[in-house]
Design an enzyme around this catalytic site. Structure first.
Site, PDB file in Angstrom:
ATOM      1  N   CYS A  36       8.098   3.715   5.761  1.00  0.00           N
ATOM      2  CA  CYS A  36       7.293   3.543   4.555  1.00  0.00           C
ATOM      3  C   CYS A  36       8.108   3.466   3.278  1.00  0.00           C
ATOM      4  CB  CYS A  36       6.267   4.659   4.447  1.00  0.00           C
ATOM      5  SG  CYS A  36       7.018   6.277   4.399  1.00  0.00           S
TER       6      CYS A  36
ATOM      7  N   CYS B  78      -1.070   8.861   6.998  1.00  0.00           N
ATOM      8  CA  CYS B  78      -2.423   8.492   6.578  1.00  0.00           C
ATOM      9  C   CYS B  78      -3.310   8.242   7.802  1.00  0.00           C
ATOM     10  CB  CYS B  78      -2.371   7.231   5.725  1.00  0.00           C
ATOM     11  SG  CYS B  78      -1.568   7.478   4.135  1.00  0.00           S
TER      12      CYS B  78
ATOM     13  N   CYS C  34      -3.410   4.782   9.538  1.00  0.00           N
ATOM     14  CA  CYS C  34      -2.110   4.291  10.006  1.00  0.00           C
ATOM     15  C   CYS C  34      -1.443   5.225  11.009  1.00  0.00           C
ATOM     16  CB  CYS C  34      -1.190   4.073   8.811  1.00  0.00           C
ATOM     17  SG  CYS C  34      -1.858   2.907   7.623  1.00  0.00           S
TER      18      CYS C  34
ATOM     19  N   CYS D  73       0.838  -1.204   0.000  1.00  0.00           N
ATOM     20  CA  CYS D  73       0.000   0.000   0.000  1.00  0.00           C
ATOM     21  C   CYS D  73       0.876   1.259   0.000  1.00  0.00           C
ATOM     22  CB  CYS D  73      -0.935  -0.040   1.210  1.00  0.00           C
ATOM     23  SG  CYS D  73      -2.117   1.313   1.214  1.00  0.00           S
ATOM     24  N   CYS D  74       1.908   1.289   0.864  1.00  0.00           N
ATOM     25  CA  CYS D  74       2.814   2.450   0.897  1.00  0.00           C
ATOM     26  C   CYS D  74       3.519   2.605  -0.446  1.00  0.00           C
ATOM     27  CB  CYS D  74       3.856   2.289   2.001  1.00  0.00           C
ATOM     28  SG  CYS D  74       3.276   2.725   3.640  1.00  0.00           S
TER      29      CYS D  74
HETATM   30 FE1  SF4 Z   1      -1.386   2.841   2.858  1.00  0.00          FE
HETATM   31 FE2  SF4 Z   1      -1.162   3.276   5.480  1.00  0.00          FE
HETATM   32 FE3  SF4 Z   1       0.981   3.445   3.853  1.00  0.00          FE
HETATM   33 FE4  SF4 Z   1      -0.959   5.294   3.798  1.00  0.00          FE
HETATM   34  S1  SF4 Z   1       0.476   4.853   5.488  1.00  0.00           S
HETATM   35  S2  SF4 Z   1       0.025   4.403   2.060  1.00  0.00           S
HETATM   36  S3  SF4 Z   1      -2.796   4.006   4.114  1.00  0.00           S
HETATM   37  S4  SF4 Z   1      -0.230   1.632   4.356  1.00  0.00           S
END
Ligand code: SF4
Length: 234
Positions: free
Chosen positions: A228, A200, A203, A117-118
């Protein structure tokens, strides 16, 4: 390049963040940008940049999962300083595929999903944002976490192949707050609710007094996994 970095670190050892920013914008001209995630440190840097060069490139990554307060702050900051902020969005096809296959809140399931996701929502956009640049400015401070305590004012970013400049690297959290208050800099109201490092919405959570500043990020993961991928020293 390493020789230059050593030289810059020596030259700016006792310099103010404004001197570092001013030198860097002048040195790298149109090949430098400031990456803001609209945290407290980033707001200090935006305030400094706006007083040095209103037209310096500033960008942010909109993951699509930010806090409403962060979107409001982006808008407020643009208006307050009368500056342009370039916003990079993730590729819609990549996000759709990921969400269909793994679910909308995939990041809670395991570290691989969270990193995916990141990567899709942030890292790939950062690569686009940095393309063609020789240097980028960030709001990293040594005090932010154990993984950042060796950070330097100027360093080579292996991940992205360019110079990384951290004008506030030696500042404390107290110094950041003092600057914000003194210059009436707009900031995310979540900082007043115990949020220190804000990313985010799903998170990020507030931290307790005495806890590591970044402990509110991906709190369900073990410490060594908790970055991340945006910075080479993480
Ligand atoms: Fe995805 Fe969480 Fe990373 Fe944002 S911080 S990109 S929602 S995993």
């Amino acid at each position: 390049m390493n020789k230059d970095i050593k030289k810059f670190n020596l030259q700016f050892k006792n310099a103010s963040p404004q001197e570092v920013i001013s030198f860097s914008l002048n040195k790298f001209k149109h090949k430098i940008a400031f990456a803001s995630s609209f945290g407290l440190e980033d707001q200090v840097i935006i305030d400094m940049i706006a007083s040095i060069d209103k037209y310096a490139e500033i960008f942010t990554l909109d993951t699509g999962r930010l806090f409403p307060e962060t979107y409001n702050l982006i808008s407020e900051t643009q208006k307050r300083y009368n500056i342009k902020i370039k916003i990079f969005f993730p590729d819609n096809e990549h996000v759709e595929k990921m969400v269909i296959e793994k679910g909308i809140n995939l990041f809670y399931d395991n570290v691989e999903n969270r990193r995916l996701c990141c990567n899709i929502r942030k890292v790939r956009q950062l690569e686009r944002a940095l393309k063609g640049l020789d240097a980028w400015i960030c709001g990293i401070r040594k005090e932010q976490s154990v993984s950042r305590e060796d950070s330097q004012m100027f360093e080579w970013d292996d991940n992205n192949n360019l110079i990384n400049i951290n004008p506030l690297v030696n500042w404390t959290w107290t110094q950041v707050w003092e600057y914000i208050k003194k210059h009436n800099v707009p900031y995310n109201p979540l900082h007043d609710k115990g949020y220190m490092s804000i990313g985010c919405q799903p998170c990020t959570r507030p931290v307790k007094q005495g806890e590591d500043i970044r402990s509110g990020r991906w709190w369900w993961e073990y410490y060594e996994h908790k970055e991340c991928g945006l910075h080479s020293n993480e």
